[in-house]
Design an enzyme around this catalytic site. Structure first.
Site, PDB file in Angstrom:
ATOM      1  N   ARG A   1       0.866  -1.179   0.000  1.00 54.48           N
ATOM      2  CA  ARG A   1       0.000   0.000   0.000  1.00 54.48           C
ATOM      3  C   ARG A   1       0.900   1.225   0.000  1.00 54.48           C
ATOM      4  NH1 ARG A   1      -3.376  -2.834  -1.498  1.00 54.48           N
ATOM      5  NH2 ARG A   1      -5.430  -3.303  -0.610  1.00 54.48           N
TER       6      ARG A   1
ATOM      7  N   GLU B   1      -3.217   7.563  -4.295  1.00 53.22           N
ATOM      8  CA  GLU B   1      -3.732   7.049  -5.563  1.00 53.22           C
ATOM      9  C   GLU B   1      -5.247   7.236  -5.689  1.00 53.22           C
ATOM     10  OE1 GLU B   1      -2.255   2.926  -4.855  1.00 53.22           O
ATOM     11  OE2 GLU B   1      -4.332   2.329  -5.190  1.00 53.22           O
TER      12      GLU B   1
ATOM     13  N   HIS C   1      -1.384   0.250  -9.735  1.00 55.21           N
ATOM     14  CA  HIS C   1      -2.013  -0.724  -8.832  1.00 55.21           C
ATOM     15  C   HIS C   1      -2.608  -1.911  -9.611  1.00 55.21           C
ATOM     16  CE1 HIS C   1      -3.987  -1.070  -4.589  1.00 55.21           C
ATOM     17  NE2 HIS C   1      -3.753  -2.267  -5.099  1.00 55.21           N
TER      18      HIS C   1
HETATM   19  C1  8YV Z   1      -6.754  -4.953  -5.757  1.00 56.47           C
HETATM   20  C2  8YV Z   1      -5.110  -5.209  -3.849  1.00 56.47           C
HETATM   21  O1  8YV Z   1      -6.718  -4.968  -7.126  1.00 56.47           O
HETATM   22  O2  8YV Z   1      -6.209  -7.146  -3.118  1.00 56.47           O
HETATM   23  C3  8YV Z   1      -5.616  -6.117  -2.802  1.00 56.47           C
HETATM   24  O3  8YV Z   1      -5.410  -5.820  -1.609  1.00 56.47           O
HETATM   25  O4  8YV Z   1      -4.397  -4.312  -3.560  1.00 56.47           O
HETATM   26  C4  8YV Z   1      -5.427  -5.412  -5.290  1.00 56.47           C
HETATM   27  O5  8YV Z   1      -5.330  -6.750  -5.597  1.00 56.47           O
HETATM   28  C5  8YV Z   1      -7.275  -3.635  -5.348  1.00 56.47           C
HETATM   29  O6  8YV Z   1      -7.058  -3.298  -4.038  1.00 56.47           O
HETATM   30  C6  8YV Z   1      -8.758  -3.642  -5.616  1.00 56.47           C
HETATM   31  O7  8YV Z   1      -9.352  -2.566  -5.081  1.00 56.47           O
END
Ligand code: 8YV
Length: 332
Positions: free
Chosen positions: A245, A274, A292
């Site tokens: 993150r 983001e 992302h």
């Molecule tokens: C997602 C991610 O695509 O699963 C997670 O925690 O960061 C990613 O795989 C994204 O967060 C979807 O909102």
């Protein structure tokens, strides 16, 4: 129409998802879908959620005190991401709202991407491509876009959950990389052996890593876990890859380190603000930036949305959940 026909419970799918997932949900629910490209603000989300008992969310959809207070009929929020820092879990539990996430289904795909970003960063893939596309390639020289070695160099992994372990296996078995890791808790000996990974302190991790991969969940405690102090402890030849993150890295400190040559390069898939990207990052040549997309393959994204849908169906039709985050809410 017969009076005995019961109306289906209403749910909101807060992000556009694949049509088969909507079809699956429509069997059980009155489904309000969200068009492609639409991202609801908190106020809009509250408006859309009126009368809804469930919501399918993505990682950017915040379910916190404001939404919970304004949507008292809400019973479940099913995240299609494994990370759930968009959920205020304590507030959800206090409000009796079940939270679910989407673990496991994206582990291997995300680990593939971690390796891709590591390779691209260390071997200067995008930087050299931009050079070529700009028509600047006139001759070849021995030191032309020389990067860092990947095979045989030491990989440090901060955060050794499912995805960290999948990356360790790839790095150790596929690239012959010695792997060191740091985690809240040490893995058991069998798992360490399977990953060929050695547990070290955070300070040792920073000092030893030729490449540092961030795969830890975001929490207030992990905010800026990699900031100026930590960057200063890394080798100046090292690369940093963040697929966790954005808030885990102090981006301004990262830019300073990259510009000053105190870090060789960085690969960043997640950003503090983001989808806004810190403009300073865009001015640095030795970064690989992606929007992302670590879990972005068709089968995996379908599996993520399907698991979220299955959680909604299981809870709202049978009172059970597949991957609950606050199971104490069930049956309350
Ligand atoms: C997602 C991610 O695509 O699963 C997670 O925690 O960061 C990613 O795989 C994204 O967060 C979807 O909102």
């Amino acid at each position: 129409m017969s009076d005995t026909l019961q109306a289906k419970p209403a749910i909101l799918v807060a992000r556009s998802v694949f049509e088969p997932v909507l079809d699956k949900l429509r069997v059980h629910f009155d489904v309000q879908a969200t068009p492609t490209g639409v991202v609801w603000s908190e106020a809009q989300l509250i408006e859309q959620l009126q009368g809804k008992v469930g919501v399918l969310t993505a990682g950017g959809d915040r379910i916190g005190p404001a939404v919970l207070a304004a949507c008292p009929q809400l019973r479940i929020a099913a995240n299609l991401a494994v990370g759930y820092n968009n959920f205020d879990l304590d507030a959800m539990s206090a409000a009796g709202v079940l939270a679910t996430n989407a673990p496991d289904v994206l582990t291997e795909t995300t680990a593939d991407f971690g390796m891709a970003l590591l390779l691209a960063t260390a071997r200067r893939l995008t930087e050299s491509e931009h050079f070529l596309r700009a028509g600047r390639w006139k001759e070849w020289s021995l030191d032309f876009f020389v990067g860092a070695e990947v095979h045989g160099s030491t990989l440090g992994i901060l955060g050794m959950g499912r995805i960290g372990q999948a990356i360790a296996r790839r790095a150790a078995h596929g690239f012959g990389m010695p792997v060191v890791y740091h985690n809240r808790s040490r893995l058991d000996a069998d798992t360490e052996a399977a990953c060929r990974a050695r547990y070290v302190s955070k300070a040792e991790l920073l000092a030893q890593a030729d490449h540092l991969m961030l795969v830890l969940p975001y929490s207030a405690a992990n905010h800026h876990a990699i900031a100026a102090t930590e960057l200063a402890q890394m080798k100046p030849t090292a690369t940093l890859v963040n697929i966790a993150r954005g808030g885990i890295v102090d981006e301004n400190a990262l830019v300073d380190a990259l510009k000053a040559g105190r870090l060789a390069a960085a690969g960043i898939d997640v950003f503090e603000g983001e989808p806004q990207v810190n403009p300073a990052l865009l001015t640095v040549p030795n970064v690989v930036l992606t929007p992302h997309i670590a879990s972005a393959t068709v089968p995996t994204r379908l599996a993520m949305a399907t698991l979220a849908a299955d959680n909604l169906i299981a809870y709202l039709t049978e009172g059970r959940a597949i991957t609950p985050l606050n199971p104490q809410v069930i049956g309350r």
